[in-house]
Design an enzyme around this catalytic site. Structure first.
Site, PDB file in Angstrom:
ATOM      1  N   GLY A   1       4.505  -7.418   3.338  1.00  0.00           N
ATOM      2  CA  GLY A   1       3.500  -6.381   3.610  1.00  0.00           C
ATOM      3  C   GLY A   1       2.148  -6.997   3.896  1.00  0.00           C
ATOM      4  O   GLY A   1       1.100  -6.421   3.564  1.00  0.00           O
TER       5      GLY A   1
ATOM      6  N   GLY B   1      -0.946  -5.191   5.525  1.00  0.00           N
ATOM      7  CA  GLY B   1      -1.513  -4.010   4.867  1.00  0.00           C
ATOM      8  C   GLY B   1      -2.906  -4.275   4.313  1.00  0.00           C
ATOM      9  O   GLY B   1      -3.484  -5.354   4.502  1.00  0.00           O
ATOM     10  N   GLN B   2      -3.436  -3.277   3.614  1.00  0.00           N
ATOM     11  CA  GLN B   2      -4.820  -3.373   3.115  1.00  0.00           C
ATOM     12  C   GLN B   2      -5.012  -4.576   2.196  1.00  0.00           C
ATOM     13  O   GLN B   2      -5.966  -5.336   2.329  1.00  0.00           O
ATOM     14  CB  GLN B   2      -5.221  -2.086   2.380  1.00  0.00           C
ATOM     15  CG  GLN B   2      -6.702  -2.035   2.015  1.00  0.00           C
ATOM     16  CD  GLN B   2      -7.040  -1.041   0.911  1.00  0.00           C
ATOM     17  OE1 GLN B   2      -6.144  -0.498   0.256  1.00  0.00           O
ATOM     18  NE2 GLN B   2      -8.309  -0.784   0.712  1.00  0.00           N
TER      19      GLN B   2
ATOM     20  N   ASP C   1       5.651  -9.422   7.485  1.00  0.00           N
ATOM     21  CA  ASP C   1       5.505  -7.971   7.588  1.00  0.00           C
ATOM     22  C   ASP C   1       6.570  -7.488   8.568  1.00  0.00           C
ATOM     23  O   ASP C   1       7.159  -8.284   9.302  1.00  0.00           O
ATOM     24  CB  ASP C   1       4.092  -7.606   8.079  1.00  0.00           C
ATOM     25  CG  ASP C   1       3.683  -6.198   7.655  1.00  0.00           C
ATOM     26  OD1 ASP C   1       2.824  -6.061   6.777  1.00  0.00           O
ATOM     27  OD2 ASP C   1       4.253  -5.233   8.202  1.00  0.00           O
ATOM     28  N   ILE C   2       6.780  -6.174   8.597  1.00  0.00           N
ATOM     29  CA  ILE C   2       7.799  -5.625   9.501  1.00  0.00           C
ATOM     30  C   ILE C   2       7.334  -5.666  10.954  1.00  0.00           C
ATOM     31  O   ILE C   2       8.151  -5.650  11.882  1.00  0.00           O
ATOM     32  CB  ILE C   2       8.176  -4.190   9.053  1.00  0.00           C
ATOM     33  CG1 ILE C   2       9.495  -3.754   9.703  1.00  0.00           C
ATOM     34  CG2 ILE C   2       7.051  -3.204   9.343  1.00  0.00           C
ATOM     35  CD1 ILE C   2      10.120  -2.539   9.028  1.00  0.00           C
TER      36      ILE C   2
ATOM     37  N   ASP D   1      11.668  -7.291   7.435  1.00  0.00           N
ATOM     38  CA  ASP D   1      11.895  -5.947   6.904  1.00  0.00           C
ATOM     39  C   ASP D   1      12.456  -6.142   5.498  1.00  0.00           C
ATOM     40  O   ASP D   1      13.570  -6.661   5.334  1.00  0.00           O
ATOM     41  CB  ASP D   1      12.908  -5.217   7.806  1.00  0.00           C
ATOM     42  CG  ASP D   1      13.295  -3.856   7.255  1.00  0.00           C
ATOM     43  OD1 ASP D   1      12.834  -3.501   6.138  1.00  0.00           O
ATOM     44  OD2 ASP D   1      14.075  -3.155   7.920  1.00  0.00           O
TER      45      ASP D   1
ATOM     46  N   TYR E   1       5.539   8.776  -5.299  1.00  0.00           N
ATOM     47  CA  TYR E   1       4.898   7.461  -5.406  1.00  0.00           C
ATOM     48  C   TYR E   1       4.877   7.010  -6.871  1.00  0.00           C
ATOM     49  O   TYR E   1       5.258   5.887  -7.199  1.00  0.00           O
ATOM     50  CB  TYR E   1       3.479   7.574  -4.866  1.00  0.00           C
ATOM     51  CG  TYR E   1       2.647   6.319  -4.891  1.00  0.00           C
ATOM     52  CD1 TYR E   1       2.956   5.240  -4.077  1.00  0.00           C
ATOM     53  CD2 TYR E   1       1.507   6.233  -5.693  1.00  0.00           C
ATOM     54  CE1 TYR E   1       2.167   4.106  -4.065  1.00  0.00           C
ATOM     55  CE2 TYR E   1       0.712   5.104  -5.685  1.00  0.00           C
ATOM     56  CZ  TYR E   1       1.041   4.041  -4.868  1.00  0.00           C
ATOM     57  OH  TYR E   1       0.244   2.919  -4.862  1.00  0.00           O
TER      58      TYR E   1
ATOM     59  N   LYS F   1       6.589   3.899  -8.854  1.00  0.00           N
ATOM     60  CA  LYS F   1       5.775   2.893  -9.564  1.00  0.00           C
ATOM     61  C   LYS F   1       6.267   2.711 -11.006  1.00  0.00           C
ATOM     62  O   LYS F   1       6.357   1.588 -11.496  1.00  0.00           O
ATOM     63  CB  LYS F   1       4.288   3.279  -9.532  1.00  0.00           C
ATOM     64  CG  LYS F   1       3.657   3.115  -8.159  1.00  0.00           C
ATOM     65  CD  LYS F   1       3.725   1.673  -7.679  1.00  0.00           C
ATOM     66  CE  LYS F   1       3.262   1.480  -6.264  1.00  0.00           C
ATOM     67  NZ  LYS F   1       3.512   0.126  -5.753  1.00  0.00           N
TER      68      LYS F   1
HETATM   69  C1  AKB Z   1      -3.166   5.454  -3.272  1.00  0.00           C
HETATM   70  O1  AKB Z   1      -4.149   6.193  -3.190  1.00  0.00           O
HETATM   71  O2  AKB Z   1      -2.002   5.800  -3.041  1.00  0.00           O
HETATM   72  C2  AKB Z   1      -3.388   4.020  -3.726  1.00  0.00           C
HETATM   73  C3  AKB Z   1      -3.193   3.912  -5.196  1.00  0.00           C
HETATM   74  C4  AKB Z   1      -4.256   4.350  -6.118  1.00  0.00           C
HETATM   75  O3  AKB Z   1      -2.177   3.448  -5.636  1.00  0.00           O
HETATM   76  N1  AKB Z   1      -4.677   3.581  -3.343  1.00  0.00           N
END
Ligand code: AKB
Length: 311
Positions: free
Chosen positions: A8, A11-12, A34-35, A49, A138, A142
């Site tokens: 990745g 990414g940011q 990265d992909i 990937d 998400y 996590k």
């Molecule tokens: C998001 O907003 O999804 C991320 C995080 C806080 O994990 N920046």
């Protein structure tokens, strides 16, 4: 860590971390992947990937890496719009990464998030160990990730390490699809239009951190003595707890006619409302000497200076 594979990498976090790591570990000792077909950084780059285990293992073996920093994942807002893809990528990719780390005996880092908490977690001074029942996909990925990383450590001896990142603010690559993205966008918008549309209410308080502090935290954690890391997956870390209004006021100290316009997005507001306002970070300070240098105004000054320079 001596030779590090970063997934990745476009990414940011990845697009800043790769350069940061190369300064300390040597250009050829950091393999960006990265992909995407093209790299955002100069130096060794592999198209990868993370859902393809064989390819993941091939790249890791080719460069004989001894550490994997696995960043490829969908952020919270995007994950809520595509929960099945989020589960597949965030869990499938992490599982492959852990399997590769087990196979080649590499150290492993992959970030967790404030999103690993939910509405039944204490919102203020959120403890390191507490209720974690997130209501977003998400967050589910996590928490599962934290448990998987503990599992690979306890069961297979993989040296897994992680932090719960707050919203990250940076000036090189925009985040894509997070709930805290407004906190990055407002700096770009302030310089361009002197106004920014914020999709969260002005008093929504969330943990935040400036990217240089986040990069240091990754390296400090990876270089810490393993025996000190009781809460290795994953440490609460943060350097400020801030509302959109406070971002607005901080930017106004430098650009007085800047204005934040509030147009609330119910989905992102609901996600933000389910996350902590301010986490207790003392275990990170105690166990791997977590430090930060930027508060809100120092970050604002640097963001605006860097964006003006076109960094
Ligand atoms: C998001 O907003 O999804 C991320 C995080 C806080 O994990 N920046």
């Amino acid at each position: 860590m001596n030779r590090i594979l970063v997934t990745g990498a476009n990414g940011q976090i990845g697009s800043e971390l790769v350069g940061f790591l190369r300064e300390s570990y040597g250009t050829d000792n950091v393999i960006a992947s990265d992909i995407s077909e093209t790299s955002k950084t100069r130096g060794i780059y592999e198209v990868l990937d993370v859902m393809n285990y064989d390819r993941f293992l091939e790249v890791a073996k080719k460069y004989e890496v001894d550490a994997i920093i696995h960043l490829a994942a969908l952020l919270s807002y995007k994950a809520e719009q595509n929960p099945v893809l989020a589960f597949d990528l965030n869990i499938g990719g992490l599982l492959n990464s852990l399997e590769v780390a087990k196979e080649i005996k590499a150290q492993h880092f992959s970030p967790s998030s404030i999103g690993a908490f939910g509405p039944s977690s204490p919102m203020i001074d959120t403890p390191q160990v507490t209720v974690q029942r997130p209501t977003t996909m998400y967050g589910i990925t996590k928490v599962t990730g934290e448990l998987l990383m503990d599992y690979y450590f306890n069961k297979f001896g993989v040296d897994t390490r992680s932090v719960r990142f707050p919203g990250l603010i940076s000036h090189k690559t925009l985040p894509g699809g997070g709930t805290t993205d407004y906190a990055v966008a407002c700096y770009y918008d302030a310089l361009k239009d002197k106004k920014s549309i914020c999709y969260l209410k002005e008093d929504t308080k969330l943990d935040m951190m400036y990217m240089p502090d986040a990069l240091n935290a990754i390296v400090d954690l990876m270089e810490a003595d393993s025996k000190d890391l009781i809460h290795r997956n994953a440490y609460n870390i943060s350097s400020m707890s801030v509302t959109p209004k406070e971002f607005e006021e901080s930017i106004q100290k430098i650009i007085p006619d800047f204005e934040m316009i509030y147009e609330i997005d119910p989905l992102r507001q609901a996600i933000a409302d389910s996350w902590p306002e301010k986490m207790d970070i003392h275990w990170a300070q105690e166990e791997f000497n977590f430090l930060y240098f930027y508060d809100l105004d120092a970050m604002t000054q640097d963001m605006i200076d860097q964006l003006k320079k076109g960094a």
